[in-house]
Design a protein around this motif. Structure first.
Motif, short mmCIF file in Angstrom:
data_model
loop_
_atom_site.label_atom_id
_atom_site.label_comp_id
_atom_site.label_asym_id
_atom_site.label_seq_id
_atom_site.Cartn_x
_atom_site.Cartn_y
_atom_site.Cartn_z
N ASP A 1 0.83 -1.20 0.00
CA ASP A 1 0.00 0.00 0.00
C ASP A 1 0.87 1.26 0.00
O ASP A 1 0.59 2.23 -0.71
N TYR A 2 1.93 1.23 0.81
CA TYR A 2 2.83 2.39 0.88
C TYR A 2 3.49 2.64 -0.47
O TYR A 2 3.51 3.78 -0.97
N ALA A 3 4.04 1.60 -1.08
CA ALA A 3 4.73 1.76 -2.35
C ALA A 3 3.77 2.24 -3.43
O ALA A 3 4.11 3.13 -4.25
N GLY A 4 2.57 1.70 -3.45
CA GLY A 4 1.58 2.14 -4.43
C GLY A 4 1.19 3.59 -4.23
O GLY A 4 1.03 4.35 -5.20
N ASP A 5 1.05 4.00 -2.97
CA ASP A 5 0.70 5.38 -2.67
C ASP A 5 1.82 6.34 -3.08
O ASP A 5 1.57 7.42 -3.63
N MET A 6 3.05 5.94 -2.82
CA MET A 6 4.19 6.76 -3.24
C MET A 6 4.21 6.90 -4.75
O MET A 6 4.39 8.01 -5.28
N ASN A 7 4.04 5.81 -5.46
CA ASN A 7 4.07 5.86 -6.92
C ASN A 7 2.95 6.73 -7.48
O ASN A 7 3.12 7.37 -8.52
#
Length: 251
Positions: free
Chosen positions: A137-143
């Motif tokens: 979720d964090y990586a997707g939000d950053m992207n």
């Protein structure tokens, strides 16, 4: 910690307001707190022209988080390690100087993304909460939310603006009139008409590709700008210092 840069900018623009920010060159994070308390939307933490080291940058990023500002870091040059370092420290956007080609832009975009060949994965950073829990979720939000902002400040960048704006991941650009005027060998103020004409070329191309264009406000770019900056912290300090001294000298 949610990355809110793109969502915040999009929301402000959707209601007909231009996100207003300022460049921060002082190493004291109180400067960023002042902008947050004053109601600015974003700050540009300047690691290109200021004397900002990593610790000072981190102080500004924490101050921005505490006061609800969107913190964007201008890195020294188009370097994936510098971009990654700023994002790992908590930057929500990256401004890259002297982007002059689609290749320059694509390289910078890749450095902001968790993807094969892109940004290095490390959960032991502040924005991830120092844990791998919820990493996807964090990586997707950053992207999705981190903004990569090419700085168009050379004649080559203007000439190649269509190709730059066509790069997937370039959704915002910024027009740098000072370096552009130097690159062209003209005066930033006396030859404002030539710079405004180039700005119109840049913003027209940006909007054709669905890219939002920002610029320093107060130089004739305001009408077409989607967002903008209002001077810098030290410029504002100098202006205020001059005004206070002048009033005292007049008695």
């Amino acid at each position: 910690m949610a990355k809110r840069a793109r969502a915040t900018f999009d929301e402000i623009i959707s209601v007909g307001r231009k996100p207003a920010g300022s460049f921060v060159m002082s190493t004291d994070p109180n400067t960023t707190i002042v902008y947050g308390r004053a109601g600015y939307d974003w700050v540009l933490i300047d690691r290109e022209h200021g004397v900002m080291d990593e610790l000072a940058m981190r102080g500004h990023l924490l101050a921005a988080e505490a006061t609800g500002l969107v913190p964007i870091v201008r890195v020294l040059h188009n370097s994936p390690p510098l971009i990654q370092q700023a994002l790992d420290a908590g930057a929500q956007g990256i401004m890259v100087p002297k982007v002059a080609s689609a290749e320059d832009a694509a390289r910078a975009v890749a450095a902001t993304r968790y993807q094969p060949g892109g940004r290095g994965m490390c959960p032991v950073v502040a924005p991830a909460g120092f844990t791998s829990d919820g990493w996807a979720d964090y990586a997707g939000d950053m992207n999705s939310n981190a903004i990569l902002m090419p700085l168009i400040e050379t004649r080559a960048g203007v000439d190649n603006i269509d190709a730059i704006c066509a790069v997937d991941g370039v959704d915002y650009i910024f027009f740098g009139l000072a370096d552009l005027s130097q690159d062209m060998g003209i005066d930033m103020l006396e030859d404002a008409d030539a710079l405004i004409a180039m700005w119109e070329q840049v913003v027209t191309a940006a909007h054709r590709h669905g890219v939002r264009a920002g610029a320093p406000l107060g130089y004739g770019f305001d009408g077409l700008a989607d967002f903008g900056s209002l001077a810098s912290d030290l410029t504002m300090l100098r202006t205020a210092a001059d005004q206070v001294l002048a009033r005292w000298q007049k008695g």
